[in-house]
Design a protein around this motif. Structure first.
Motif, PDB file in Angstrom:
ATOM      1  N   GLY A   1      28.440  40.581  37.715  1.00  0.00           N
ATOM      2  CA  GLY A   1      29.841  40.502  37.455  1.00  0.00           C
ATOM      3  C   GLY A   1      30.450  41.088  36.408  1.00  0.00           C
ATOM      4  N   LYS A   2      29.501  41.838  35.555  1.00  0.00           N
ATOM      5  CA  LYS A   2      30.263  42.734  34.549  1.00  0.00           C
ATOM      6  C   LYS A   2      29.844  44.073  34.598  1.00  0.00           C
ATOM      7  CE  LYS A   2      28.327  38.627  31.611  1.00  0.00           C
ATOM      8  NZ  LYS A   2      27.318  38.497  30.516  1.00  0.00           N
ATOM      9  N   PHE A   3      31.029  44.622  35.035  1.00  0.00           N
ATOM     10  CA  PHE A   3      31.056  46.225  35.170  1.00  0.00           C
ATOM     11  C   PHE A   3      32.369  46.617  34.763  1.00  0.00           C
ATOM     12  CE2 PHE A   3      32.018  43.703  38.975  1.00  0.00           C
ATOM     13  CZ  PHE A   3      33.096  43.937  39.345  1.00  0.00           C
ATOM     14  N   ARG A   4      32.512  47.630  34.701  1.00  0.00           N
ATOM     15  CA  ARG A   4      33.900  48.467  34.318  1.00  0.00           C
ATOM     16  C   ARG A   4      34.418  49.276  35.560  1.00  0.00           C
ATOM     17  NH1 ARG A   4      33.066  52.891  30.256  1.00  0.00           N
ATOM     18  NH2 ARG A   4      30.891  52.839  31.247  1.00  0.00           N
ATOM     19  N   LEU A   5      35.772  49.247  35.608  1.00  0.00           N
ATOM     20  CA  LEU A   5      36.463  50.033  36.865  1.00  0.00           C
ATOM     21  C   LEU A   5      37.016  51.425  36.087  1.00  0.00           C
ATOM     22  CD1 LEU A   5      38.160  47.357  38.670  1.00  0.00           C
ATOM     23  CD2 LEU A   5      36.015  48.141  39.106  1.00  0.00           C
ATOM     24  N   GLY A   6      37.081  52.557  37.041  1.00  0.00           N
ATOM     25  CA  GLY A   6      37.760  53.659  36.473  1.00  0.00           C
ATOM     26  C   GLY A   6      38.456  54.245  37.690  1.00  0.00           C
ATOM     27  N   THR A   7      38.825  55.584  37.425  1.00  0.00           N
ATOM     28  CA  THR A   7      39.751  56.270  38.742  1.00  0.00           C
ATOM     29  C   THR A   7      39.010  57.458  39.133  1.00  0.00           C
ATOM     30  OG1 THR A   7      40.914  57.278  37.093  1.00  0.00           O
ATOM     31  CG2 THR A   7      41.953  55.432  38.046  1.00  0.00           C
TER      32      THR A   7
ATOM     33  N   LEU B   1      34.392  45.611  45.338  1.00  0.00           N
ATOM     34  CA  LEU B   1      34.946  45.901  46.627  1.00  0.00           C
ATOM     35  C   LEU B   1      35.638  44.740  47.182  1.00  0.00           C
ATOM     36  CD1 LEU B   1      34.969  48.364  48.804  1.00  0.00           C
ATOM     37  CD2 LEU B   1      33.415  47.091  50.032  1.00  0.00           C
ATOM     38  N   LEU B   2      35.104  43.653  47.215  1.00  0.00           N
ATOM     39  CA  LEU B   2      35.464  42.396  47.660  1.00  0.00           C
ATOM     40  C   LEU B   2      36.837  42.082  46.522  1.00  0.00           C
ATOM     41  CD1 LEU B   2      35.153  40.648  50.172  1.00  0.00           C
ATOM     42  CD2 LEU B   2      33.301  42.371  49.606  1.00  0.00           C
ATOM     43  N   ASP B   3      36.885  42.281  45.437  1.00  0.00           N
ATOM     44  CA  ASP B   3      37.995  42.015  44.431  1.00  0.00           C
ATOM     45  C   ASP B   3      39.127  42.771  44.894  1.00  0.00           C
ATOM     46  OD1 ASP B   3      36.548  40.263  42.944  1.00  0.00           O
ATOM     47  OD2 ASP B   3      36.238  41.646  41.312  1.00  0.00           O
ATOM     48  N   GLU B   4      38.702  43.912  45.354  1.00  0.00           N
ATOM     49  CA  GLU B   4      39.866  45.013  46.026  1.00  0.00           C
ATOM     50  C   GLU B   4      40.607  44.335  47.304  1.00  0.00           C
ATOM     51  OE1 GLU B   4      42.621  48.074  46.041  1.00  0.00           O
ATOM     52  OE2 GLU B   4      41.421  47.453  44.445  1.00  0.00           O
ATOM     53  N   VAL B   5      39.399  43.899  48.132  1.00  0.00           N
ATOM     54  CA  VAL B   5      39.877  43.176  49.577  1.00  0.00           C
ATOM     55  C   VAL B   5      41.096  42.368  49.176  1.00  0.00           C
ATOM     56  CG1 VAL B   5      39.178  41.883  51.371  1.00  0.00           C
ATOM     57  CG2 VAL B   5      37.835  44.063  50.620  1.00  0.00           C
ATOM     58  N   GLU B   6      40.685  41.280  48.317  1.00  0.00           N
ATOM     59  CA  GLU B   6      41.344  40.161  47.872  1.00  0.00           C
ATOM     60  C   GLU B   6      42.581  40.433  47.114  1.00  0.00           C
ATOM     61  OE1 GLU B   6      37.664  36.962  48.104  1.00  0.00           O
ATOM     62  OE2 GLU B   6      38.386  37.568  46.119  1.00  0.00           O
ATOM     63  N   THR B   7      42.607  41.463  46.305  1.00  0.00           N
ATOM     64  CA  THR B   7      43.641  41.696  45.380  1.00  0.00           C
ATOM     65  C   THR B   7      43.854  42.954  45.463  1.00  0.00           C
ATOM     66  OG1 THR B   7      43.301  39.823  43.939  1.00  0.00           O
ATOM     67  CG2 THR B   7      44.702  41.154  43.092  1.00  0.00           C
ATOM     68  N   PRO B   8      44.523  43.892  46.352  1.00  0.00           N
ATOM     69  CA  PRO B   8      44.688  45.216  46.291  1.00  0.00           C
ATOM     70  C   PRO B   8      45.291  45.845  44.988  1.00  0.00           C
ATOM     71  CG  PRO B   8      45.360  44.238  48.210  1.00  0.00           C
ATOM     72  CD  PRO B   8      45.237  43.162  47.382  1.00  0.00           C
ATOM     73  N   ARG B   9      44.682  46.746  44.405  1.00  0.00           N
ATOM     74  CA  ARG B   9      45.223  47.386  43.189  1.00  0.00           C
ATOM     75  C   ARG B   9      44.910  48.849  43.491  1.00  0.00           C
ATOM     76  NH1 ARG B   9      42.318  43.125  40.593  1.00  0.00           N
ATOM     77  NH2 ARG B   9      43.830  41.888  39.513  1.00  0.00           N
ATOM     78  N   HIS B  10      44.460  49.327  44.612  1.00  0.00           N
ATOM     79  CA  HIS B  10      44.265  50.864  44.613  1.00  0.00           C
ATOM     80  C   HIS B  10      44.549  51.256  46.080  1.00  0.00           C
ATOM     81  CE1 HIS B  10      41.569  49.552  41.460  1.00  0.00           C
ATOM     82  NE2 HIS B  10      42.020  50.843  40.602  1.00  0.00           N
ATOM     83  N   SER B  11      45.832  50.974  46.369  1.00  0.00           N
ATOM     84  CA  SER B  11      46.190  51.365  47.688  1.00  0.00           C
ATOM     85  C   SER B  11      46.351  52.883  47.947  1.00  0.00           C
ATOM     86  CB  SER B  11      47.528  50.896  48.229  1.00  0.00           C
ATOM     87  OG  SER B  11      48.153  51.021  49.444  1.00  0.00           O
ATOM     88  N   ARG B  12      45.806  53.630  48.972  1.00  0.00           N
ATOM     89  CA  ARG B  12      45.830  55.150  49.055  1.00  0.00           C
ATOM     90  C   ARG B  12      45.264  55.765  47.948  1.00  0.00           C
ATOM     91  NH1 ARG B  12      48.358  56.045  53.710  1.00  0.00           N
ATOM     92  NH2 ARG B  12      49.820  54.329  54.651  1.00  0.00           N
ATOM     93  N   ALA B  13      43.979  55.358  47.330  1.00  0.00           N
ATOM     94  CA  ALA B  13      43.477  55.759  46.217  1.00  0.00           C
ATOM     95  C   ALA B  13      41.972  55.602  46.148  1.00  0.00           C
ATOM     96  CB  ALA B  13      44.208  55.271  44.906  1.00  0.00           C
ATOM     97  N   ARG B  14      41.357  56.521  45.216  1.00  0.00           N
ATOM     98  CA  ARG B  14      40.048  56.458  44.945  1.00  0.00           C
ATOM     99  C   ARG B  14      39.880  55.559  43.534  1.00  0.00           C
ATOM    100  NH1 ARG B  14      35.742  59.981  44.017  1.00  0.00           N
ATOM    101  NH2 ARG B  14      36.972  61.426  43.106  1.00  0.00           N
ATOM    102  N   PHE B  15      38.846  54.764  43.451  1.00  0.00           N
ATOM    103  CA  PHE B  15      38.623  54.304  42.061  1.00  0.00           C
ATOM    104  C   PHE B  15      36.882  54.282  42.221  1.00  0.00           C
ATOM    105  CE2 PHE B  15      38.607  50.174  44.643  1.00  0.00           C
ATOM    106  CZ  PHE B  15      38.024  49.420  43.710  1.00  0.00           C
ATOM    107  N   THR B  16      36.522  53.753  41.022  1.00  0.00           N
ATOM    108  CA  THR B  16      34.910  53.836  40.833  1.00  0.00           C
ATOM    109  C   THR B  16      34.519  52.697  39.933  1.00  0.00           C
ATOM    110  OG1 THR B  16      33.011  55.122  40.180  1.00  0.00           O
ATOM    111  CG2 THR B  16      34.951  55.431  38.815  1.00  0.00           C
ATOM    112  N   VAL B  17      33.271  52.184  40.085  1.00  0.00           N
ATOM    113  CA  VAL B  17      32.874  51.079  39.302  1.00  0.00           C
ATOM    114  C   VAL B  17      31.379  51.418  38.764  1.00  0.00           C
ATOM    115  CG1 VAL B  17      31.918  50.262  41.438  1.00  0.00           C
ATOM    116  CG2 VAL B  17      32.153  48.696  39.635  1.00  0.00           C
ATOM    117  N   GLY B  18      31.082  50.759  37.483  1.00  0.00           N
ATOM    118  CA  GLY B  18      30.136  51.188  36.983  1.00  0.00           C
ATOM    119  C   GLY B  18      29.822  50.570  35.619  1.00  0.00           C
ATOM    120  N   TYR B  19      28.564  50.381  35.019  1.00  0.00           N
ATOM    121  CA  TYR B  19      28.454  49.674  33.641  1.00  0.00           C
ATOM    122  C   TYR B  19      28.770  50.379  32.713  1.00  0.00           C
ATOM    123  CZ  TYR B  19      25.566  46.993  37.291  1.00  0.00           C
ATOM    124  OH  TYR B  19      25.004  46.118  38.153  1.00  0.00           O
TER     125      TYR B  19
END
Length: 203
Positions: free
Chosen positions: A157-163, A185-203
């Motif tokens: 549950g500890k990670f960073r998000l980018g674009t 991914l499920l965070d984005e499903v429940e609370t959309p923040r990147h509509s029609r966009a790409r984002f990334t996740v990493g440590y």
């Protein structure tokens, strides 16, 4: 929420399914072959192939969100989008690739001189799929790119998000576990923040 996962039996798909059920969502797990019957009444396994848009349309009908987690090299992406679009499920989240992320302004990882040739047959279709989504007018899509190293690990549950830029951790590595990717991914499903966009996740 009623979520359909195409490719639910794959490496990332199984973790996404587990995370969705952990949060109490009702899931339809779609794969080319029947999935396991583990007694979870919150999971409905359906057999359908992306190469058959009619079957995909029928399997997706009535859901609120579709998650697509399949290899790009073996997927006719336009055909897949056709089936998803006709299902009436307007929201699509795609398990993307890292190779289209930028490593310097204007330069993506896939185009760097040392990018491994053996990965290109998957990485290039993934980039083309993202470009195709950027032209998509009907679906409310999101493309989540993992970090460069993407594999089994811990659910921290500890990670960073980018674009659009590849994320690198303090240890110099670019990595994320399937388990933590599923959380993002499920965070984005429940609370959309990147509509029609790409984002990334990493440590």
């Amino acid at each position: 929420m009623k979520i359909a996962i195409i490719g639910a039996s794959g490496n990332a798909g199984t973790r996404i399914l587990t995370e969705a059920r952990r949060r109490g969502h009702e899931v339809t797990a779609i794969a080319r072959h029947s999935g396991p019957n583990n007694g979870d009444t919150g999971v409905n396994w359906k057999t359908a192939d992306l190469a058959d848009p009619d079957a995909i349309t029928a399997a997706l009908a009535g859901h609120e969100v579709t998650i697509l987690s399949v290899p790009f090299r073996t997927t006719d992406f336009d055909r897949a989008l056709d089936g998803i679009r006709r299902s009436g499920v307007g929201r699509l989240l795609v398990v993307g690739g890292a190779a289209s992320l930028e490593v310097a302004p204007g330069q993506v990882l896939l185009d760097t001189p040392d990018f491994p040739d053996f990965i290109k047959p998957e990485a290039e279709p993934a980039r083309q799929a993202l470009n195709r989504l950027r032209e998509e007018g009907a679906l409310d899509w999101t493309f989540l790119s993992p970090s460069m190293m993407f594999g089994p690990g811990e659910r921290t549950g500890k990670f960073r998000l980018g674009t659009d830029t590849l994320l690198t951790a303090e240890d110099g590595q670019s990595h994320i576990s399937y388990e933590d990717y599923a959380i993002a991914l499920l965070d984005e499903v429940e609370t959309p923040r990147h509509s029609r966009a790409r984002f990334t996740v990493g440590y």
